[in-house]
Design a protein around this motif. Structure first.
Motif, short mmCIF file in Angstrom:
data_model
loop_
_atom_site.label_atom_id
_atom_site.label_comp_id
_atom_site.label_asym_id
_atom_site.label_seq_id
_atom_site.Cartn_x
_atom_site.Cartn_y
_atom_site.Cartn_z
N GLY A 13 0.81 -1.20 0.00
CA GLY A 13 0.00 0.00 0.00
C GLY A 13 0.84 1.25 0.00
O GLY A 13 2.05 1.21 0.09
N ILE A 14 0.14 2.35 -0.13
CA ILE A 14 0.75 3.66 -0.13
C ILE A 14 0.57 4.26 1.26
O ILE A 14 -0.54 4.28 1.78
N VAL A 15 1.66 4.73 1.86
CA VAL A 15 1.56 5.31 3.20
C VAL A 15 1.19 6.78 3.10
O VAL A 15 1.86 7.56 2.42
N CYS A 16 0.10 7.13 3.75
CA CYS A 16 -0.42 8.49 3.80
C CYS A 16 -0.43 8.92 5.27
O CYS A 16 -0.13 8.12 6.14
N ASN A 17 -0.81 10.16 5.53
CA ASN A 17 -1.00 10.63 6.90
C ASN A 17 -2.46 11.03 7.09
O ASN A 17 -3.13 11.44 6.14
N LEU A 18 -2.92 10.92 8.33
CA LEU A 18 -4.28 11.33 8.66
C LEU A 18 -4.28 12.81 9.02
O LEU A 18 -3.50 13.25 9.86
N ARG A 19 -5.17 13.58 8.42
CA ARG A 19 -5.28 15.02 8.66
C ARG A 19 -5.99 15.32 9.97
O ARG A 19 -5.81 16.39 10.54
N GLU A 20 -6.86 14.42 10.41
CA GLU A 20 -7.67 14.62 11.61
C GLU A 20 -8.00 13.26 12.21
O GLU A 20 -7.83 12.24 11.55
N ASN A 21 -8.44 13.26 13.46
CA ASN A 21 -8.90 12.00 14.05
C ASN A 21 -10.00 11.45 13.16
O ASN A 21 -10.89 12.19 12.72
N HIS A 31 -20.65 0.80 10.40
CA HIS A 31 -20.30 0.94 11.81
C HIS A 31 -18.80 1.16 12.01
O HIS A 31 -17.98 0.74 11.19
N VAL A 32 -18.49 1.84 13.10
CA VAL A 32 -17.11 2.21 13.43
C VAL A 32 -16.39 1.03 14.05
O VAL A 32 -16.88 0.41 14.99
N LEU A 33 -15.19 0.75 13.54
CA LEU A 33 -14.34 -0.29 14.10
C LEU A 33 -13.46 0.27 15.21
O LEU A 33 -13.29 -0.34 16.25
N LEU A 34 -12.88 1.45 14.96
CA LEU A 34 -12.01 2.11 15.94
C LEU A 34 -11.69 3.52 15.46
O LEU A 34 -12.05 3.89 14.35
N THR A 35 -11.03 4.29 16.30
CA THR A 35 -10.64 5.66 15.95
C THR A 35 -9.14 5.70 15.69
O THR A 35 -8.35 5.16 16.47
N LEU A 36 -8.76 6.36 14.59
CA LEU A 36 -7.36 6.56 14.25
C LEU A 36 -7.00 8.02 14.56
O LEU A 36 -7.82 8.92 14.42
N THR A 37 -5.76 8.26 14.97
CA THR A 37 -5.33 9.56 15.46
C THR A 37 -4.71 10.42 14.37
O THR A 37 -3.90 9.93 13.58
N ALA A 38 -5.07 11.70 14.38
CA ALA A 38 -4.49 12.66 13.44
C ALA A 38 -2.97 12.65 13.51
O ALA A 38 -2.39 12.49 14.58
N GLY A 39 -2.34 12.81 12.35
CA GLY A 39 -0.89 12.86 12.28
C GLY A 39 -0.21 11.50 12.17
O GLY A 39 0.99 11.42 11.92
N ARG A 40 -0.97 10.43 12.34
CA ARG A 40 -0.40 9.09 12.24
C ARG A 40 -0.52 8.59 10.80
O ARG A 40 -1.23 9.14 9.98
N GLY A 41 0.15 7.50 10.51
CA GLY A 41 0.14 6.93 9.18
C GLY A 41 -1.11 6.12 8.89
O GLY A 41 -1.74 5.57 9.80
#
Length: 78
Positions: A13-21, A31-41
Motif C-alpha cells: 500500500g501507499i503510506v499516507c497521513n491522517l489530517r484529523e482523528n 459501523h465504526v471499528l475504531l478511531t485513528l489519530t491525526a498525524g499518524r500513518g
C-alpha cells in the motif's frame, strides 16, 4: 506530546497521513471499528469506493496494523 512518525505494517500500500482523528469503518458509512489519530500513518491498499464527491479508501492505520477498514479520502494526505 509529539505524534510518532507515520508507519504501518508491511502489507502492500501507499503510506499516507491522517489530517484529523478519523473513524475506521467496516464499510463506507457503516459501523465504526475504531478511531485513528491525526498525524499518524494510514496505509492505503489501493481500493476506492466513490459516489460523486463521497470518496472512501481502504487500508489500516499505524496504530492498528491488523485491522483494515474504510476512511474518508479527504481525511488523509493520499
Amino acid at each position: 506530546m509529539a505524534a510518532a512518525p507515520a508507519s504501518a505494517s508491511d502489507a502492500w500500500g501507499i503510506v499516507c497521513n491522517l489530517r484529523e482523528n478519523t473513524w475506521l469503518r467496516a464499510a463506507p458509512h457503516s459501523h465504526v471499528l475504531l478511531t485513528l489519530t491525526a498525524g499518524r500513518g494510514f496505509r492505503w491498499h489501493g481500493q476506492v469506493w466513490a459516489v460523486d464527491d463521497d470518496v472512501w479508501i481502504y487500508g489500516h492505520g499505524a496504530e492498528h496494523p491488523s485491522v483494515d477498514g474504510w476512511v474518508p479520502a479527504g481525511n488523509t494526505t493520499c
